[in-house]
Design a protein around this motif. Sequence first.
Motif, short mmCIF file in Angstrom:
data_model
loop_
_atom_site.label_atom_id
_atom_site.label_comp_id
_atom_site.label_asym_id
_atom_site.label_seq_id
_atom_site.Cartn_x
_atom_site.Cartn_y
_atom_site.Cartn_z
N SER A 555 45.42 17.09 -23.11
CA SER A 555 44.79 15.76 -22.84
C SER A 555 44.53 15.36 -21.54
O SER A 555 43.43 15.30 -20.96
N LEU A 556 45.10 15.72 -20.58
CA LEU A 556 44.82 15.32 -19.36
C LEU A 556 43.73 16.44 -18.27
O LEU A 556 42.12 15.58 -17.36
N ALA A 557 43.36 17.10 -19.11
CA ALA A 557 42.82 18.45 -18.48
C ALA A 557 41.21 17.36 -18.62
O ALA A 557 39.81 17.19 -18.59
N ARG A 558 41.40 16.69 -20.52
CA ARG A 558 39.91 16.59 -21.31
C ARG A 558 40.38 14.89 -20.35
O ARG A 558 38.89 14.13 -20.13
N GLN A 559 40.55 14.34 -20.15
CA GLN A 559 40.57 13.14 -19.08
C GLN A 559 39.93 12.63 -17.83
O GLN A 559 39.60 12.25 -17.96
N GLN A 560 40.30 13.70 -17.45
CA GLN A 560 39.82 13.97 -15.77
C GLN A 560 39.07 14.85 -15.24
O GLN A 560 38.12 14.27 -14.76
N ALA A 561 38.60 15.40 -16.29
CA ALA A 561 37.51 16.55 -16.36
C ALA A 561 35.87 15.44 -16.24
O ALA A 561 35.41 14.38 -16.94
#
Length: 610
Positions: A555-561
């Motif tokens: 979720s963090l990877a998707r959100q911060q990308a």
Amino acid sequence: MADKIVLLPDNIANQIAAGEVIQRPASAVKELLENAVDAGATEIKLIIQDAGKALLQVIDNGSGMSETDARMCFERHATSKIRNIDDLFHIRTMGFRGEALASIAAVAQVELKTKREQDESGTYIEVDNSTVRRQEPVAAATGTSIAMKNLFFNVPARRNFLKSNAAEMRHIVDEFTRVAMSFPHILFTLTSNGQQLFHLEAGSLKQRIVQLLGNNYQTKMVTVKEDTDYMNIYGFAGKPETAKKTRGDQYFFVNNRFIKSGYLHHALMSAYQEMIPADSFPMYVLFIDLDPTQVDVNVHPTKQEIKFEDEKIVYAFVQAAVKHALAQYSVTPALDFDLDASIQQLSSIQQPFTDERKSSASSTSLFQGFTQKNQAHLIEKNSEGLRHWKDLYEAPKVPQPIEKEFPEEIPAALHAAPAGIADDAELFQIQNTYIVFPSARGFLLIHQQAAHERILYEQLTKASAASPIAMQQSLFPATLELTPSDAVILEELIPDLRELGYLVEPFGKHTFLIQGSPADLGHGNEKHIVDMLIEQYKHFSSELKFSRREKLIRSLARQQAVKGGTRLTEREMRQLINDLFTCEIANTSPEGNPVFLEFRQEQLEKMFGR
């Protein structure tokens, strides 16, 4: 030889039947709340301890029961709703099969206190393992209080299958929300471990939706209302801009009973066609009223799946009603052309339109042809003005300083990357989403968001495995207000978020403070990141195979990308590619989608018939 077939003892038969109806604490919440509604209550309280495993109590001010009814209600197939077979096809009440209390009493310790208005005293009954342990008169208020303690105390195997308290609490909130949404004229409260999560005053449907789903829907819903002789539909649908990437705010009710129907959902989605992205979900709370003989509500033990007599009529009606509502409130989109953001960077847009250029433009025959009366159709032959029309849109040429940007070295070990990549290759960005990266034998087309998701995913995975990510405390902590169901999710994630560099602390009911965020992340946007993180987490929660930490990292990877549509400098593109090809797996995103495609020269020539 002895006979093999025997009748099961009642308590065992009840436990087996209970498995159909009571699968987890939330199942009992649904049954008990619906019984309270059927009793004509105007106030219903739900009290939870230990996510329903220790205590689950429903108190209502409904009609109550006589002493005989109080004893009978725990028998299998005991019901006040059905007298003959015809009644089964005219069901208007929520519960009717007469198995809920029998099922609960088979797998929990139950205490019932009930009193009718005309009775001087009430009745108290204790039941466990389908056996009445105690029955006596008691002083009580009009209505019923039923407490279910130590769920599955006598079926330890089933108790072991229950999820974490936070997960079970989410299911309880879901069931509570569905019943509370369906009956906005009833006051509902939900208290968990001594803290009141919901206090829903009786009011209109719109007020109840906002109370349950959040204030952001206050001005972003359209009214759906259509009446015909066959069926009526009413409720609200979210404006297209409220559509989310995750399900959750979608509710269908048929004769006030919450149902799940992929068929009706498809009808509604078709009404939103071309208004929202294909992978988004609009909010809706829709009630369908029709003759009970036209619908079979008893095709599933939980009564959440139903069968319509004529599905096609219902489908067409839902689709038409929502389309009409969206059109009526002028939320259908105007013509929207996809404007490439790079156009805004052109000097002709950026440069001021000076008086000198204005005078030059207005003196041309092209300009005059459009401004003088009856001249719009006139085009002069061999016009000098037309020959230089491009000059209007070109900025004066000013010598620009040449800045040499030396390419940074790309590591030799290019994991999963095609061989022969040129270190000093010039990079191009297409549609602010794809990076063209020339190689010795063709070129790579890299999806910038997929590449960045892969990079962040591996960085977060390695960091969380080694030690907590460095965190920087905020001088001015951001305040985050959530809906109760989202607050339950965030509460569950707080320890894992701390490991990943986010310090989040509860701050009153449904409110949190974001005290710190990862040190290497830009600051000032923490509130939006955590808000969207919860949405992404709910999206990944459907993947049961992932651990909580894995879902959070994804979720963090998707959100911060970096997202598609973001313009990157050449330095940023080069850095992204350097980081990508130091990843252990460079060619797929965390979801398994391609990060880049390779186009070789021989393939290209073949495509062009060379």
